[in-house]
Design a protein around this motif. Structure first.
Motif, PDB file in Angstrom:
ATOM      1  N   LEU A  46       0.873  -1.169   0.000  1.00 18.40           N
ATOM      2  CA  LEU A  46       0.000   0.000   0.000  1.00 18.40           C
ATOM      3  C   LEU A  46       0.913   1.221   0.000  1.00 18.40           C
ATOM      4  CD1 LEU A  46      -2.990   0.948   0.315  1.00 18.40           C
ATOM      5  CD2 LEU A  46      -2.568   1.066   2.767  1.00 18.40           C
ATOM      6  N   GLU A  47       0.740   2.108  -0.990  1.00 16.51           N
ATOM      7  CA  GLU A  47       1.654   3.222  -1.113  1.00 16.51           C
ATOM      8  C   GLU A  47       1.085   4.483  -0.477  1.00 16.51           C
ATOM      9  OE1 GLU A  47       2.576   3.679  -5.239  1.00 16.51           O
ATOM     10  OE2 GLU A  47       4.022   2.029  -5.222  1.00 16.51           O
ATOM     11  N   ALA A  48       1.944   5.233   0.176  1.00 14.54           N
ATOM     12  CA  ALA A  48       1.571   6.528   0.736  1.00 14.54           C
ATOM     13  C   ALA A  48       2.377   7.597   0.013  1.00 14.54           C
ATOM     14  CB  ALA A  48       1.856   6.573   2.239  1.00 14.54           C
ATOM     15  N   LEU A  49       1.659   8.594  -0.509  1.00 16.07           N
ATOM     16  CA  LEU A  49       2.316   9.649  -1.277  1.00 16.07           C
ATOM     17  C   LEU A  49       2.220  10.977  -0.548  1.00 16.07           C
ATOM     18  CD1 LEU A  49       0.807   8.854  -4.813  1.00 16.07           C
ATOM     19  CD2 LEU A  49       2.921   7.981  -3.819  1.00 16.07           C
TER      20      LEU A  49
ATOM     21  N   ARG B  30      -9.878  -2.830  -4.288  1.00 14.39           N
ATOM     22  CA  ARG B  30      -8.703  -3.147  -5.091  1.00 14.39           C
ATOM     23  C   ARG B  30      -8.053  -1.872  -5.627  1.00 14.39           C
ATOM     24  NH1 ARG B  30      -8.114  -3.790 -10.325  1.00 14.39           N
ATOM     25  NH2 ARG B  30     -10.356  -3.632 -10.650  1.00 14.39           N
ATOM     26  N   THR B  31      -8.875  -0.955  -6.120  1.00 13.30           N
ATOM     27  CA  THR B  31      -8.322   0.276  -6.723  1.00 13.30           C
ATOM     28  C   THR B  31      -8.281   1.437  -5.746  1.00 13.30           C
ATOM     29  OG1 THR B  31     -10.496   1.035  -7.444  1.00 13.30           O
ATOM     30  CG2 THR B  31      -9.271  -0.413  -8.961  1.00 13.30           C
ATOM     31  N   GLU B  32      -8.930   1.270  -4.583  1.00 15.44           N
ATOM     32  CA  GLU B  32      -9.039   2.319  -3.563  1.00 15.44           C
ATOM     33  C   GLU B  32      -9.858   3.517  -4.038  1.00 15.44           C
ATOM     34  OE1 GLU B  32      -4.548   1.036  -2.346  1.00 15.44           O
ATOM     35  OE2 GLU B  32      -5.019   3.177  -2.317  1.00 15.44           O
ATOM     36  N   ASN B  33     -10.665   3.345  -5.092  1.00 16.88           N
ATOM     37  CA  ASN B  33     -11.572   4.418  -5.527  1.00 16.88           C
ATOM     38  C   ASN B  33     -12.713   4.549  -4.530  1.00 16.88           C
ATOM     39  OD1 ASN B  33     -10.421   5.406  -7.889  1.00 16.88           O
ATOM     40  ND2 ASN B  33     -11.283   3.788  -9.139  1.00 16.88           N
ATOM     41  N   TYR B  34     -12.916   5.780  -4.059  1.00 14.34           N
ATOM     42  CA  TYR B  34     -13.970   6.085  -3.080  1.00 14.34           C
ATOM     43  C   TYR B  34     -14.971   6.998  -3.755  1.00 14.34           C
ATOM     44  CZ  TYR B  34     -15.977   8.238   1.165  1.00 14.34           C
ATOM     45  OH  TYR B  34     -16.820   8.710   2.146  1.00 14.34           O
ATOM     46  N   PHE B  35     -16.240   6.688  -3.628  1.00 17.20           N
ATOM     47  CA  PHE B  35     -17.279   7.468  -4.283  1.00 17.20           C
ATOM     48  C   PHE B  35     -18.403   7.717  -3.286  1.00 17.20           C
ATOM     49  CE2 PHE B  35     -17.554   8.538  -8.752  1.00 17.20           C
ATOM     50  CZ  PHE B  35     -18.836   9.048  -8.892  1.00 17.20           C
ATOM     51  N   GLY B  36     -18.835   8.949  -3.164  1.00 18.91           N
ATOM     52  CA  GLY B  36     -19.969   9.258  -2.307  1.00 18.91           C
ATOM     53  C   GLY B  36     -21.162   9.668  -3.149  1.00 18.91           C
ATOM     54  N   LEU B  37     -22.315   9.104  -2.874  1.00 16.41           N
ATOM     55  CA  LEU B  37     -23.535   9.440  -3.615  1.00 16.41           C
ATOM     56  C   LEU B  37     -24.521  10.134  -2.696  1.00 16.41           C
ATOM     57  CD1 LEU B  37     -24.084   6.067  -5.507  1.00 16.41           C
ATOM     58  CD2 LEU B  37     -23.327   8.212  -6.514  1.00 16.41           C
ATOM     59  N   ASP B  38     -25.100  11.236  -3.170  1.00 18.71           N
ATOM     60  CA  ASP B  38     -26.126  11.895  -2.359  1.00 18.71           C
ATOM     61  C   ASP B  38     -27.391  11.039  -2.400  1.00 18.71           C
ATOM     62  OD1 ASP B  38     -26.896  14.504  -4.828  1.00 18.71           O
ATOM     63  OD2 ASP B  38     -27.339  12.359  -4.819  1.00 18.71           O
ATOM     64  N   ALA B  39     -28.465  11.532  -1.764  1.00 20.03           N
ATOM     65  CA  ALA B  39     -29.675  10.728  -1.623  1.00 20.03           C
ATOM     66  C   ALA B  39     -30.242  10.306  -2.977  1.00 20.03           C
ATOM     67  CB  ALA B  39     -30.715  11.507  -0.824  1.00 20.03           C
ATOM     68  N   LEU B  82     -19.454   5.281 -12.710  1.00 23.56           N
ATOM     69  CA  LEU B  82     -19.254   4.249 -11.691  1.00 23.56           C
ATOM     70  C   LEU B  82     -18.632   2.993 -12.294  1.00 23.56           C
ATOM     71  CD1 LEU B  82     -22.554   4.612  -9.619  1.00 23.56           C
ATOM     72  CD2 LEU B  82     -20.272   5.389  -9.016  1.00 23.56           C
ATOM     73  N   THR B  83     -18.986   2.684 -13.517  1.00 29.77           N
ATOM     74  CA  THR B  83     -18.405   1.511 -14.182  1.00 29.77           C
ATOM     75  C   THR B  83     -16.920   1.721 -14.415  1.00 29.77           C
ATOM     76  OG1 THR B  83     -20.510   1.065 -15.280  1.00 29.77           O
ATOM     77  CG2 THR B  83     -18.558  -0.017 -16.185  1.00 29.77           C
ATOM     78  N   GLU B  84     -16.579   2.912 -14.850  1.00 26.42           N
ATOM     79  CA  GLU B  84     -15.167   3.216 -15.095  1.00 26.42           C
ATOM     80  C   GLU B  84     -14.356   3.149 -13.811  1.00 26.42           C
ATOM     81  OE1 GLU B  84     -12.400   6.647 -17.236  1.00 26.42           O
ATOM     82  OE2 GLU B  84     -14.569   6.865 -17.160  1.00 26.42           O
ATOM     83  N   ALA B  85     -14.988   3.516 -12.710  1.00 29.16           N
ATOM     84  CA  ALA B  85     -14.290   3.486 -11.420  1.00 29.16           C
ATOM     85  C   ALA B  85     -14.306   2.098 -10.797  1.00 29.16           C
ATOM     86  CB  ALA B  85     -14.943   4.485 -10.457  1.00 29.16           C
ATOM     87  N   GLY B  86     -14.900   1.130 -11.498  1.00 32.45           N
ATOM     88  CA  GLY B  86     -14.928  -0.235 -10.980  1.00 32.45           C
ATOM     89  C   GLY B  86     -15.912  -0.430  -9.851  1.00 32.45           C
TER      90      GLY B  86
END
Lengths: 303, 94
Positions: A46-49, B30-39, B82-86
């Motif tokens: 896990l990388e930290a930048l 896996r990719t660490e992509n975080y997404f927040g969706l409103d109501a 969302l698909t692109e972000a996995g």
């Protein structure tokens, strides 16, 4: 060596803290062992930048082993249940202390399942405010300033959240470390401070037990430095906006372990729902700090 | 003939979903992509993962009283993002 005090009880036994607390090795969960060769895992860590996009740390997690590669500085291996912390080389005491307390300890806590936020903890009676932000956001400077205004400085670097019936917070260990610029701004002498990795660790006033106390978390302020002369403001964040800000400030041992991450995500969802979370605009300069402290006090009074 | 209620989309393996009030957090481990969706976004994603996309859009048009073309465009854009972000994927048919 500075007067380091006892860190939060979950991860004990770091050499420096052990010496200061008077605990025997047998009473400690972890102890630092002789420098030894540490084999880096072959998988991607896990990388930290840094904010400039430079890699400064890689980490690997398994059930009984935590490996931290501080790029160009040292590799540290933590083994559980043996409770050993090994560096791959002998470091000067100042650097070793800094890595142990400011980097290894928070990661051990996160590895053990604690929710650890990169944040300062300020006590106000039996309540606490948590100031969140990356290195350089001004947490320590505002913390030191608030301490002079009567707040209890619990710690300025790492905060551990408790998910009891009421949300609580305590520091990873009691400390305030200020840059030379911050010392000048606050007109604090470095005479009684110890030099640690380019900053100065200040002695903390007040009773040890008061600083280590676990307090009810009442307020989370995500720090945002603004130009001098602008107003200090607290803008409330709600829902996913609050959650995203908290998640970005959380120290993660491993983002790939679903159970661990689910616990963190869920815990932060509780904070977003139960605690007042907002962006605190802190104008640069001493007057800005004073204004920000007043805003903090006002927001705490309303919680 | 396929079951008409089978959703077109699902959350991929390794995506953590958590409700925050009536909003939603999506995290790809896996990719660490975080997404927040409103109501509204959370509602859209919930429906898309419970019904075929055309049916979900039809229901959304009824409930939100919005121009169908605008809503269809917004939904497809959200799905693409969302698909692109996995964080969403076409549901495979057994």
């Amino acid at each position: 060596m500075s007067d380091i005090e006892w860190p939060v009880s979950v991860a004990r036994g770091l050499k420096v803290a052990q010496r200061e607390s008077g605990l025997s090795e047998a009473e400690c969960d972890y102890r630092v062992v002789e420098a030894t060769r540490v084999a880096l895992p072959t998988s991607a860590g896990l990388e930290a930048l840094t904010r400039e996009g430079l890699l400064w740390r890689r980490s690997w997690v398994s059930p009984d082993r935590l490996v931290l590669d501080f790029i160009g500085v040292a590799v540290v291996e933590v083994r559980s249940p043996e409770g050993s912390i090994a560096f791959d080389r002998t470091l000067d005491p100042e650097t070793e202390q800094h890595l142990l307390l400011d980097h290894v300890l928070p990661m051990i806590l996160a590895w053990q399942g604690e929710i650890v936020v990169h944040g300062a903890v300020l006590g106000c009676g039996d309540k606490a405010a948590m100031l969140v932000g990356p290195s350089g956001a001004g947490k320590s400077t505002l913390t030191a300033f608030a301490g002079a205004k009567g707040w209890t400085i619990a710690g300025d670097d790492g905060a551990v959240l408790g998910l009891e019936s009421q949300m609580t917070v305590e520091p990873t260990y009691p400390t305030v470390r200020l840059s030379p610029d911050a010392l000048r701004l606050l007109d604090i002498s470095s005479d009684d401070a110890s030099s640690v990795a380019g900053k100065y660790r200040l002695p903390l006033a007040g009773a040890k037990s008061d600083r280590q106390q676990r307090r009810a978390l009442s307020l989370v302020a995500i720090l945002n430095a603004v130009p001098a002369g602008r107003a200090a403001t607290f803008t409330r964040l709600r829902g996913v906006e609050a959650h995203a800000a908290l998640f970005g400030g959380t120290i993660h041992a491993d983002l790939r372990q679903a159970e661990m991450v689910s616990h963190v995500v869920g815990g932060l969802a509780r904070v977003a729902a139960e605690v007042s979370v907002g962006r605190l605009a802190v104008p640069r300069g001493r007057a800005g700090l004073a204004a920000a402290e007043r805003v903090l006090r006002q927001e705490m009074g309303g919680t | 003939m396929s079951d008409p209620r089978v959703p077109s989309l699902s959350f991929p393996e390794g995506v953590l979903i958590r409700k925050v009030g009536n909003e939603m957090v999506l995290l790809n481990l896996r990719t660490e992509n975080y997404f927040g969706l409103d109501a509204v976004g959370a509602d859209i994603v919930n429906r898309l993962t419970q019904a075929p996309i055309d049916e979900a859009i039809e229901e959304l048009c009824r409930d939100y009283e919005v121009d169908p073309d605008v809503l269809r465009s917004d939904v497809h854009r959200l799905v693409a993002e969302l698909t692109e972000a996995g964080l969403l994927e076409p549901k495979s048919r057994a």
